[in-house]
Design a protein around this motif. Structure first.
Motif, short mmCIF file in Angstrom:
data_model
loop_
_atom_site.label_atom_id
_atom_site.label_comp_id
_atom_site.label_asym_id
_atom_site.label_seq_id
_atom_site.Cartn_x
_atom_site.Cartn_y
_atom_site.Cartn_z
N GLU A 126 0.98 -1.18 0.00
CA GLU A 126 -0.04 0.03 0.13
C GLU A 126 0.89 1.29 -0.08
O GLU A 126 0.70 2.14 -0.56
CB GLU A 126 -0.94 -0.13 1.30
N ASN A 127 1.83 1.20 0.64
CA ASN A 127 2.91 2.39 0.93
C ASN A 127 3.69 2.58 -0.43
O ASN A 127 3.99 3.93 -0.97
CB ASN A 127 3.53 2.26 2.29
N ARG A 170 13.33 -4.49 -2.80
CA ARG A 170 12.92 -4.90 -1.27
C ARG A 170 12.42 -6.15 -1.27
O ARG A 170 12.95 -7.15 -0.14
CB ARG A 170 11.73 -4.07 -0.85
N ARG A 171 11.71 -6.65 -2.35
CA ARG A 171 11.22 -7.98 -2.26
C ARG A 171 12.43 -9.20 -2.38
O ARG A 171 12.38 -10.19 -1.74
CB ARG A 171 10.45 -8.25 -3.54
N SER A 172 13.65 -8.81 -2.91
CA SER A 172 14.65 -9.59 -2.59
C SER A 172 15.32 -9.96 -1.32
O SER A 172 15.52 -11.04 -1.33
CB SER A 172 15.83 -8.94 -3.49
N TYR A 204 10.51 4.01 -10.92
CA TYR A 204 11.25 3.97 -10.00
C TYR A 204 11.11 3.33 -8.61
O TYR A 204 11.72 2.50 -8.12
CB TYR A 204 11.67 5.39 -9.86
N VAL A 205 9.77 3.64 -8.43
CA VAL A 205 9.19 2.81 -6.99
C VAL A 205 9.01 1.43 -7.31
O VAL A 205 9.49 0.55 -6.44
CB VAL A 205 7.78 3.57 -6.89
N ARG A 206 8.53 1.16 -8.51
CA ARG A 206 8.59 -0.46 -8.61
C ARG A 206 9.87 -0.99 -8.66
O ARG A 206 10.12 -2.25 -8.22
CB ARG A 206 7.87 -0.71 -9.97
N GLN A 207 11.09 -0.46 -9.18
CA GLN A 207 12.33 -0.95 -8.95
C GLN A 207 12.61 -1.20 -7.35
O GLN A 207 13.44 -2.17 -7.04
CB GLN A 207 13.26 -0.11 -9.74
N ILE A 237 3.98 10.28 -5.72
CA ILE A 237 5.09 11.33 -5.41
C ILE A 237 6.56 11.12 -6.40
O ILE A 237 6.93 12.24 -6.90
CB ILE A 237 5.51 11.12 -4.00
N VAL A 238 6.75 9.90 -6.62
CA VAL A 238 7.89 9.39 -7.55
C VAL A 238 7.62 8.64 -8.76
O VAL A 238 6.35 8.06 -8.66
CB VAL A 238 8.91 8.89 -6.78
#
Length: 485
Positions: A4-5, A25-27, A17-20, A12-13
C-alpha cells in the motif's frame, strides 16, 4: 514498506522507479522468508543491509519499541544510553522467561523469534559440521565452563545419589572447576603415554567405575578439543562403556565444531554408545565475542531439561552475535573457513617441523590431534632452567598470542586438588614443549609471522647463553675450582 505504501509512493515519484525499489525490497524479503520457512543457515551469506533490515523488523515486534507503548512494570526494556540501544539493535528484552530460557516472551515477539531462529540455524551448522544425528541444541549466554556446570546440575535431578564425575585429565581450569562448582567430586584419571601422545586410559576408567559403583557416578566427562600432546579422548570406547554401565556422558567439545575429526568422534560415540550432551564455545568456533556456548544433544527432552534448569531470563547478545555471523557467512562461507583451517594446519605443521629441526628440536608426533601441535624444547631446557619460561615471555612481548610454552614440573592446586606437571596433562611428560594451534580464522600470514618471531627468539636465547658462557671465569690448567666450598 508494504504494498500500500509503495502504491502511495507512486503518486510522488515515478512509478517505474518505485517499482524498481519495490522489487529490490522483495529480494531482501525473499531471503528472510526462506530463513523463516526452513530455519536453516542460508547457503550464501546475506549482505549487511539484509541482516540489518531483518533485525530492524524483529526489533519493532518488541513492546519497548511500540510507538504507543506505556510501560508500568519493573522490566520494560528501558535503556538510558542510545549508544547501548543501537549496539543491541534495540532488542532489549533478552531471551526466555523466568522459568525457561527457551520460552517465548509475550512482551518480545521479535526477541523470541530471534532466539528460536538462532537455535535452529546453529543446529543446522552442527549437522553440517559432522554431527548429523544431533536432535536439539540451544545457545546459552554462558561460556563453556558454566555451560558444563548447567549440564551437571541437570543430571543431579536424574541421579540424586551420585557424588563423582569421572574425568580423563586435561589441564584446563574451567572444565575442572565446572565440576566443583556443580558440587561434585572430580575423579581424575591420568592419561597414558603412547609415543608422544597422551591418550585416554580406558582400563583406569573401568576400574574407577567398578571401585566407586556406577550408581554413585554422575557422569563421565570427556574432551575432544585439547592442546597437544593431549589428543581427543577415545569417545567411541567411552560411549560404549557409558551405555553398558548406564552412566551419562557429557562431552567438552570447546573448540571442536571447527574440526571434522572431533565432530566425527561425537557422531560415532552417539551411534555406538551413549553421549547425553556436548558443549561448545561460540567465540572459538564462530569468531564472536566471548560469552556464549551451544549445549547440544541427541535426546531432545534432555536438552530441553537443561534449558529449563537455567534460572531466569538471559542476555540475547550471544544469540544475536552468532546469528548475525552465520547469516553473513552463509553455510558456504563457514565451510570455506573450515577448509582453510585444515589447509593452514598442514602448513603450520610443516613450518614448525622445519624450524624445530633447524634448532635441534622436533615436532611431536600427535596425529590424533587435528587442531593443536607441539614442538619439543629439550635443547632449550638443557641450556638453562629458566630458558623455556623465558621463551614464552619473549613471544608474548613480541605479540605472538596463543602460543603456550610448557616447562617441566609445574604444580598447580585447583580447589584443593594438586596437579603435578600442570599444563602438560601428565604428572611427568618427558619433555618441555611449545604449543601452536590452527584454529578457525587463522591466516597464512599469521603462520609466517609467528615462525619468523619464534626463530628470532630462539636465536636470541642461544646467543645470550653463548655470551654468558664466554664471560664466565676460566680456570688455569690443573687448578682446582674451590669457589663452591
Amino acid at each position: 514498506m508494504n504494498s500500500e505504501n509503495f502504491s502511495l509512493s507512486e503518486k510522488i515519484v515515478s512509478t517505474s522507479y518505485v517499482r524498481q525499489g519495490s522489487q529490490a525490497r522483495r529480494s531482501h524479503e525473499q531471503l528472510i522468508r526462506l530463513l523463516l520457512e526452513q530455519g536453516k543457515c542460508p547457503e550464501e551469506g546475506w549482505s549487511e543491509s539484509t541482516v540489518e533490515l531483518f533485525l530492524s523488523e524483529l526489533a519493532v515486534m518488541d513492546s519497548n519499541n511500540f510507538l504507543g507503548n506505556c510501560g508500568v512494570g519493573e522490566r520494560e526494556g528501558r535503556v538510558a544510553s542510545s549508544l547501548v540501544a543501537r549496539r543491541h539493535y534495540r532488542l532489549i528484552h533478552g531471551i526466555g522467561r523466568s522459568g525457561d530460557i527457551a520460552a517465548v516472551q509475550p512482551k518480545a515477539a521479535g526477541s523470541s523469534l530471534l532466539n528460536k531462529l538462532t537455535n535452529s540455524v546453529v543446529l543446522d551448522i552442527l549437522k553440517l559440521s559432522g554431527v548429523r544425528s544431533v536432535a536439539s541444541c540451544f545457545v546459552v549466554p554462558l561460556a563453556t565452563g558454566m555451560s558444563l556446570t548447567l549440564c551437571f546440575l541437570t543430571l543431579r535431578h536424574r541421579r540424586p545419589k551420585a557424588r563423582y564425575i569421572i574425568w580423563p585429565r586435561i589441564d584446563q581450569k574451567s572444565c575442572f572447576k565446572a565440576m566443583i562448582t556443580a558440587g561434585f567430586e572430580p575423579v581424575v584419571v591420568e592419561n597414558v603415554l603412547e609415543g608422544d601422545e597422551l591418550r585416554t586410559d580406558l582400563e583406569a576408567v573401568e576400574r574407577k567405575i567398578e571401585e566407586l559403583g556406577a550408581e554413585n557416578i554422575l557422569c563421565v566427562h570427556s574432551t575432544t578439543s585439547c592442546f597437544a600432546p593431549r589428543v581427543p579422548d577415545r569417545l567411541e570406547e567411552l560411549s560404549i562403556l557409558c551405555a553398558k554401565q548406564n552412566i551419562p556422558h557429557i562431552v567438552n567439545n570447546a573448540y571442536g565444531v571447527q574440526s571434522s575429526k572431533c565432530m566425527h568422534l561425537i557422531q560415532q560415540g552417539a551411534r555406538v554408545g551413549r553421549i547425553d550432551a556436548f558443549v561448545q564455545s561460540l567465540d572459538k568456533n564462530f569468531m564472536v565475542p566471548v560469552g556464549g556456548a551451544i549445549i547440544a544433544g541427541f535426546d531432545e527432552s534432555f536438552v530441553q531439561e537443561i534449558s529449563q534448569m537455567y534460572p531466569g531470563r538471559a542476555s540475547a547478545s550471544p544469540s544475536l552475535d552468532v546469528l548475525i555471523t552465520l547469516l553473513t557467512l552463509g553455510a558456504s562461507g563457514y565451510k570455506k573457513l573450515l577448509s582453510e583451517r585444515k589447509e593452514i594446519y598442514l602448513l603450520l605443521a610443516q613450518e614448525l617441523k622445519s624450524l624445530a629441526s633447524a634448532h635441534g628440536e622436533r615436532l611431536l608426533h600427535t596425529p590424533h590431534n587435528p587442531i593443536s601441535l607441539a614442538m619439543s624444547l629439550d635443547g632449550l631446557q638443557a641450556e638453562s632452567d629458566g630458558a623455556v619460561t623465558q621463551l614464552g615471555s619473549m613471544l608474548f612481548t613480541r605479540q605472538v598470542s596463543g602460543a603456550r610454552v610448557i616447562p617441566l614440573g609445574k604444580e598447580q592446586t585447583i580447589s584443593g586438588h594438586t596437579f603435578r606437571g600442570f599444563m602438560s596433562h601428565s604428572d611427568a611428560y618427558p619433555c618441555p614443549y611449545l604449543n601452536a594451534a590452527s584454529a578457525v580464522g587463522i591466516t597464512r600470514e599469521d603462520v609466517t609471522l609467528c615462525m619468523k618471531r619464534l626463530e628470532k627468539c630462539l636465536k636470541t636465547l642461544k646467543k645470550e647463553k653463548n655470551v654468558a658462557r664466554s664471560s664466565s671465569p676460566v680456570l688455569p690448567p690443573c687448578q682446582e675450582d674451590t669457589t663452591g666450598e
